[in-house]
Design an enzyme around this catalytic site. Sequence first.
Site, mmCIF file in Angstrom:
data_model
loop_
_atom_site.group_PDB
_atom_site.id
_atom_site.type_symbol
_atom_site.label_atom_id
_atom_site.label_comp_id
_atom_site.label_asym_id
_atom_site.label_seq_id
_atom_site.Cartn_x
_atom_site.Cartn_y
_atom_site.Cartn_z
ATOM 1 N N TYR A 156 59.819 6.205 48.449
ATOM 2 C CA TYR A 156 60.793 5.807 47.441
ATOM 3 C C TYR A 156 61.448 7.104 47.050
ATOM 4 O O TYR A 156 60.815 7.959 46.430
ATOM 5 C CB TYR A 156 60.109 5.177 46.225
ATOM 6 C CG TYR A 156 59.795 3.718 46.389
ATOM 7 C CD1 TYR A 156 60.782 2.825 46.761
ATOM 8 C CD2 TYR A 156 58.519 3.233 46.155
ATOM 9 C CE1 TYR A 156 60.514 1.484 46.918
ATOM 10 C CE2 TYR A 156 58.239 1.885 46.303
ATOM 11 C CZ TYR A 156 59.243 1.020 46.687
ATOM 12 O OH TYR A 156 58.978 -0.298 46.833
ATOM 13 N N HIS A 180 61.386 -7.469 51.281
ATOM 14 C CA HIS A 180 60.375 -6.854 50.401
ATOM 15 C C HIS A 180 59.346 -7.908 49.932
ATOM 16 O O HIS A 180 58.915 -7.906 48.779
ATOM 17 C CB HIS A 180 61.087 -6.212 49.199
ATOM 18 C CG HIS A 180 60.345 -5.082 48.544
ATOM 19 N ND1 HIS A 180 60.802 -3.788 48.524
ATOM 20 C CD2 HIS A 180 59.175 -5.032 47.857
ATOM 21 C CE1 HIS A 180 59.967 -3.010 47.848
ATOM 22 N NE2 HIS A 180 58.970 -3.736 47.437
ATOM 23 N N ILE A 238 52.149 -0.845 50.480
ATOM 24 C CA ILE A 238 51.866 -1.575 49.243
ATOM 25 C C ILE A 238 51.348 -0.537 48.263
ATOM 26 O O ILE A 238 50.485 0.275 48.612
ATOM 27 C CB ILE A 238 50.828 -2.693 49.511
ATOM 28 C CG1 ILE A 238 51.487 -3.832 50.300
ATOM 29 C CG2 ILE A 238 50.204 -3.199 48.221
ATOM 30 C CD1 ILE A 238 50.696 -5.101 50.397
ATOM 31 N N GLY A 239 51.899 -0.555 47.069
ATOM 32 C CA GLY A 239 51.480 0.430 46.071
ATOM 33 C C GLY A 239 50.159 0.060 45.417
ATOM 34 O O GLY A 239 49.682 -1.071 45.538
ATOM 35 N N GLY A 253 57.498 -10.143 56.024
ATOM 36 C CA GLY A 253 57.696 -11.232 55.070
ATOM 37 C C GLY A 253 57.102 -12.524 55.599
ATOM 38 O O GLY A 253 57.631 -13.117 56.540
ATOM 39 N N GLY A 254 55.977 -12.914 55.045
ATOM 40 C CA GLY A 254 55.404 -14.225 55.370
ATOM 41 C C GLY A 254 54.634 -14.304 56.671
ATOM 42 O O GLY A 254 54.263 -15.404 57.099
ATOM 43 N N TYR A 294 50.605 -9.603 39.956
ATOM 44 C CA TYR A 294 51.433 -8.549 40.550
ATOM 45 C C TYR A 294 51.459 -8.656 42.077
ATOM 46 O O TYR A 294 52.515 -8.551 42.714
ATOM 47 C CB TYR A 294 50.931 -7.165 40.119
ATOM 48 C CG TYR A 294 51.536 -6.056 40.928
ATOM 49 C CD1 TYR A 294 52.883 -5.736 40.803
ATOM 50 C CD2 TYR A 294 50.770 -5.360 41.861
ATOM 51 C CE1 TYR A 294 53.453 -4.753 41.587
ATOM 52 C CE2 TYR A 294 51.331 -4.379 42.649
ATOM 53 C CZ TYR A 294 52.678 -4.074 42.519
ATOM 54 O OH TYR A 294 53.238 -3.110 43.305
ATOM 55 N N SER A 350 52.224 3.896 50.830
ATOM 56 C CA SER A 350 53.299 3.840 49.826
ATOM 57 C C SER A 350 53.429 5.159 49.065
ATOM 58 O O SER A 350 52.443 5.880 48.880
ATOM 59 C CB SER A 350 52.992 2.710 48.840
ATOM 60 O OG SER A 350 53.854 2.767 47.727
ATOM 61 N N ARG A 373 50.733 -8.929 51.946
ATOM 62 C CA ARG A 373 49.716 -9.593 51.112
ATOM 63 C C ARG A 373 48.420 -9.941 51.840
ATOM 64 O O ARG A 373 47.353 -9.779 51.233
ATOM 65 C CB ARG A 373 50.327 -10.825 50.438
ATOM 66 C CG ARG A 373 51.396 -10.455 49.396
ATOM 67 C CD ARG A 373 51.937 -11.704 48.732
ATOM 68 N NE ARG A 373 53.044 -11.444 47.830
ATOM 69 C CZ ARG A 373 54.322 -11.315 48.201
ATOM 70 N NH1 ARG A 373 54.655 -11.402 49.490
ATOM 71 N NH2 ARG A 373 55.271 -11.107 47.319
ATOM 72 N N THR A 420 62.385 3.200 51.961
ATOM 73 C CA THR A 420 62.673 1.853 51.453
ATOM 74 C C THR A 420 63.950 1.908 50.632
ATOM 75 O O THR A 420 64.043 2.669 49.661
ATOM 76 C CB THR A 420 61.493 1.351 50.610
ATOM 77 O OG1 THR A 420 60.337 1.323 51.456
ATOM 78 C CG2 THR A 420 61.750 -0.045 50.076
ATOM 79 N N SER A 463 63.675 -6.843 56.227
ATOM 80 C CA SER A 463 62.704 -7.216 55.189
ATOM 81 C C SER A 463 63.410 -7.615 53.908
ATOM 82 O O SER A 463 64.439 -7.027 53.554
ATOM 83 C CB SER A 463 61.818 -5.986 54.910
ATOM 84 O OG SER A 463 61.011 -6.178 53.757
ATOM 85 N N LYS A 501 63.735 0.781 55.693
ATOM 86 C CA LYS A 501 63.101 -0.512 55.368
ATOM 87 C C LYS A 501 63.897 -1.260 54.297
ATOM 88 O O LYS A 501 64.257 -0.682 53.270
ATOM 89 C CB LYS A 501 61.683 -0.256 54.845
ATOM 90 C CG LYS A 501 60.947 -1.514 54.355
ATOM 91 C CD LYS A 501 59.473 -1.219 54.081
ATOM 92 C CE LYS A 501 58.684 -2.439 53.662
ATOM 93 N NZ LYS A 501 58.830 -2.784 52.260
#
Length: 363
Positions: free
Chosen positions: A130, A261, A78-79, A293-294, A24, A106, A316, A156, A259, A237
């Site tokens: 959300y 996402h 991040i959830g 992102g990245g 995930y 989140s 991440r 988002t 983003s 976002k």
Amino acid sequence: MTLKTTDKWETIAKQQLSRNAFGYLSGGAGSEVSLKYNAEQFNRYRLIPRLLRDVSHVDTSVELLHSTIQAPILLAPIGFHTIVHECGERASASAANTLGLPFIQSTVASFSIEDISEVMTESDHYFQLYWPSDDDVAYSLVRRAEQAGVKGLVITVDTPVLGRREIDLSHDYFPMDEGAGMANFMTDPVFKEKYVTSEDNQATLKQKIQSILFNQTLTFEKVETLISQTSLPVIIKGILEPSDAKHCKDIGAAGVIVSNHGARQLDSAIEPLEVIEEIREKVGHDFPLLIDGGIRRGTDVIKAYMLGADSVLIGRPYIYGLTGGEVGVRDVLEQLIDDLTVNLKLLGAASWHELSPAQIRRL
Ligand SMILES: Cc1cc2nc3c(=O)[nH]c(=O)nc-3n(C[C@H](O)[C@H](O)[C@H](O)COP(=O)(O)O)c2cc1C
Ligand SMILES: O=C(O)C(=O)c1ccccc1
């Protein structure tokens, strides 16, 4: 074997977490082509140092919505942090708080807005919304964020539906199955009043949350109405298109996060770094633009900044660090700030405004 920090925590997470949880966190949508290129986009650029300047004291701080943040790095929403560590968002938020970086919580956090606002005593706490398909619940979450004293809302908008992450589909996995990510709903007076009955169990509650979590009818008009009805600055976002970014500015957004996402929504979505210059040109110089992102190293932050972003979000890297609890998240953040500081010195810049646009070149 010693590993570079960014890889080290990913390796630890892969070893220690369940196959489902790691899948995930690490997975992307569909072909995962965007996942691959999010990481590679920074390698298209090279930096040119300017030397013989006094870099004995480097100031990495920037201003974001009238706050000073210690480096232009925010912890992305991040959830479900408790699938990684039982202390969940409390641990991640605490690491950010200690280092003077903002934490974006989140909607599907495993601790409530009120809980996390208690942790964020020194740095900015943002709440990511959300927007549920029930406006009453949406506005209730917004009112709670206002009352908890958050710095701003992040809405988002790239998630009318969840992207197809084939790894999760193959595992038949959704993190809420582990009871994670329900806190903001289970503590919400409007959600409880409208949806919860005494017959509910964990499975029915999860279903009810999932049935309203995403909203396929959200429009610029609705976001504009929310902006006019909240005292909080609203950052949007998930934008990748210049006219969309300008539209966000025109309806009164306080900023935009460019983003895709983390390559988890639209399959084959363009890399954010590819569009940041065009978007900056479209919205003008004074409008807060963030990107994610990245981002893995100090030079990624520098490249994003030089191409027009005011700050970056990391996702991440810190959630892998959370495998080691608050200490692990702090390690990731400290290494990134150190990498940033060293490379600013090597570029000849003692602060962000000393970087010149001529110091980056696309190959
Ligand atoms: C496991 C995971 C969960 C995420 N959950 C959310 C979320 O709840 N809300 C949101 O706006 N973005 C969410 N995102 C996207 C991140 O906020 C961010 O855009 C992305 O992770 C940045 O890319 P990076 O992971 O390469 O740094 C999630 C990303 C990951 C990896
Ligand atoms: O995983 C995600 O990227 C994400 O944003 C999300 C949010 C809510 C439910 C499931 C996934």
